[in-house]
Design a protein around this motif. Structure first.
Motif, PDB file in Angstrom:
ATOM      1  N   MET A  86      57.409  23.762  63.466  1.00 32.71           N
ATOM      2  CA  MET A  86      57.014  25.050  64.033  1.00 32.71           C
ATOM      3  C   MET A  86      55.898  24.786  65.047  1.00 32.71           C
ATOM      4  O   MET A  86      54.836  24.252  64.688  1.00 32.71           O
ATOM      5  CB  MET A  86      56.492  26.002  62.937  1.00 32.71           C
ATOM      6  N   THR A  87      56.131  25.158  66.283  1.00 35.97           N
ATOM      7  CA  THR A  87      55.158  24.874  67.339  1.00 35.97           C
ATOM      8  C   THR A  87      55.336  25.838  68.503  1.00 35.97           C
ATOM      9  O   THR A  87      56.469  26.188  68.840  1.00 35.97           O
ATOM     10  CB  THR A  87      55.305  23.407  67.845  1.00 35.97           C
ATOM     11  N   SER A 131      59.437  27.910  68.133  1.00 30.23           N
ATOM     12  CA  SER A 131      58.281  28.800  68.316  1.00 30.23           C
ATOM     13  C   SER A 131      58.700  30.204  67.904  1.00 30.23           C
ATOM     14  O   SER A 131      59.869  30.563  68.035  1.00 30.23           O
ATOM     15  CB  SER A 131      57.893  28.797  69.797  1.00 30.23           C
ATOM     16  N   ILE A 132      57.771  31.010  67.412  1.00 23.95           N
ATOM     17  CA  ILE A 132      58.153  32.401  67.130  1.00 23.95           C
ATOM     18  C   ILE A 132      57.706  33.337  68.245  1.00 23.95           C
ATOM     19  O   ILE A 132      57.857  34.549  68.140  1.00 23.95           O
ATOM     20  CB  ILE A 132      57.666  32.905  65.753  1.00 23.95           C
ATOM     21  N   GLY A 133      57.181  32.791  69.328  1.00 23.21           N
ATOM     22  CA  GLY A 133      56.806  33.656  70.450  1.00 23.21           C
ATOM     23  C   GLY A 133      55.712  33.019  71.278  1.00 23.21           C
ATOM     24  O   GLY A 133      55.059  32.065  70.837  1.00 23.21           O
ATOM     25  N   TYR A 135      52.609  32.996  71.940  1.00 17.47           N
ATOM     26  CA  TYR A 135      51.220  33.221  71.558  1.00 17.47           C
ATOM     27  C   TYR A 135      50.891  32.121  70.570  1.00 17.47           C
ATOM     28  O   TYR A 135      51.792  31.548  69.955  1.00 17.47           O
ATOM     29  CB  TYR A 135      51.028  34.606  70.914  1.00 17.47           C
ATOM     30  N   LEU A 137      49.176  30.771  67.149  1.00 18.46           N
ATOM     31  CA  LEU A 137      48.634  31.121  65.831  1.00 18.46           C
ATOM     32  C   LEU A 137      47.811  29.943  65.308  1.00 18.46           C
ATOM     33  O   LEU A 137      47.830  28.864  65.892  1.00 18.46           O
ATOM     34  CB  LEU A 137      49.788  31.441  64.881  1.00 18.46           C
ATOM     35  N   PRO A 143      54.631  31.291  61.072  1.00 15.15           N
ATOM     36  CA  PRO A 143      55.918  31.083  61.738  1.00 15.15           C
ATOM     37  C   PRO A 143      57.012  30.576  60.780  1.00 15.15           C
ATOM     38  O   PRO A 143      58.159  31.018  60.867  1.00 15.15           O
ATOM     39  CB  PRO A 143      55.600  30.050  62.818  1.00 15.15           C
TER      40      PRO A 143
HETATM   41  N1  ADE Z   1      52.082  27.417  65.551  1.00 17.21           N
HETATM   42  C1  ADE Z   1      51.107  28.051  66.225  1.00 17.21           C
HETATM   43  N2  ADE Z   1      51.578  29.028  66.983  1.00 17.21           N
HETATM   44  C2  ADE Z   1      52.932  29.042  66.792  1.00 17.21           C
HETATM   45  C3  ADE Z   1      53.983  29.827  67.301  1.00 17.21           C
HETATM   46  N3  ADE Z   1      53.791  30.798  68.179  1.00 17.21           N
HETATM   47  N4  ADE Z   1      55.238  29.551  66.893  1.00 17.21           N
HETATM   48  C4  ADE Z   1      55.463  28.541  66.027  1.00 17.21           C
HETATM   49  N5  ADE Z   1      54.508  27.762  65.513  1.00 17.21           N
HETATM   50  C5  ADE Z   1      53.243  28.007  65.892  1.00 17.21           C
END
Ligand code: ADE
Length: 224
Positions: A86-87, A131-133, A135, A137, A143
């Motif tokens: 997840m990134t 990524s979930i979007g 921005y 986290l 995520p």
């Molecule tokens: N780790 C930090 N931000 C993230 C995001 N937007 N999606 C997935 N992993 C994350």
């Protein structure tokens, strides 16, 4: 379908999987979600899982060894079809990615923290980065919970009404039509008459028109 989630903050994932649909799916044996504490795989006496970045710069980088040890232990126990990291620089999660993953067997999910994870983990072990979007986290745990929720609700038998995942917004090309429940009139605001008519063909037609209108005004990009 089994998920193994590797994280330095396992407590963060206690709640998302302990309620409602995800809880029921696990109880029914439709999915298994196992959370692993990365620190358990650190051989360092302080149980550290990060170190200073080569080349300098701010923030710490998560080290290879604990991730490698955990992933290799899991892989020795069963086969995995994906190792997902997840990134925020991964491909953006969408309904079609959730659909794709919902037919897989076992999946490992890596949650990053700090400045990131050593690139060699990504090169060597990771099959997919999500990524979930757009921005950032504080870590990959939320995520990961979002991803698992989006996938598990698609597994056969998880939702009580088999058709309801299929009629979700994004599952077709249209957003959902508005929905109403009792009372029929609240502070003078009435539920659309057609929904009280009992005429299913008319109701279906109204819902389609509403879905189309909503999609045109909110997400015209979804209409081809
Ligand atoms: N780790 C930090 N931000 C993230 C995001 N937007 N999606 C997935 N992993 C994350």
């Amino acid at each position: 379908m089994r998920f193994d989630i590797i994280t330095v903050l396992p407590e963060l994932l206690d709640s998302p999987f302990a309620h409602s649909i995800l809880k029921r799916a696990q109880k029914k044996g439709l999915t298994e979600i196992v959370v692993h504490n990365l620190r358990d795989y650190s051989t360092n006496k302080h149980k550290s899982v990060d170190d200073y970045p080569y080349g300098g710069g701010s923030g710490m980088v998560m080290t290879i060894e604990p991730f490698a040890a955990c992933i290799e232990k899991l892989k020795a126990e069963r086969n995995y079809e994906e190792v997902i990291f997840m990134t925020p620089d991964g491909e953006t999660l969408s309904q079609s990615i959730a659909n794709e993953l919902s037919v897989k067997g076992n999946i490992i999910i890596l949650c990053g923290h700090y400045k990131g994870i050593d690139q060699r983990i990504r090169d060597l072990f990771v099959s997919r980065e999500i990524s979930i979007g757009d921005y950032v986290l504080s870590g990959g745990e939320l995520p990961a919970a979002v991803l698992v929720d989006a996938v598990v609700r698609l597994l056969p038998g998880v939702l009580s009404d088999e058709t309801s995942a299929l009629s979700d917004s994004f599952q077709g090309e249209l957003l959902d039509a508005p929905v109403y429940t009792r009372p029929a009139v609240w502070r003078g605001l009435e539920v659309p008459q057609v929904l009280l008519s009992g005429n299913q063909a008319k109701i279906d037609e109204w819902r389609y028109d509403q879905a189309l209108e909503r999609t045109k005004s909110r997400r015209p990009d979804l209409l081809k």
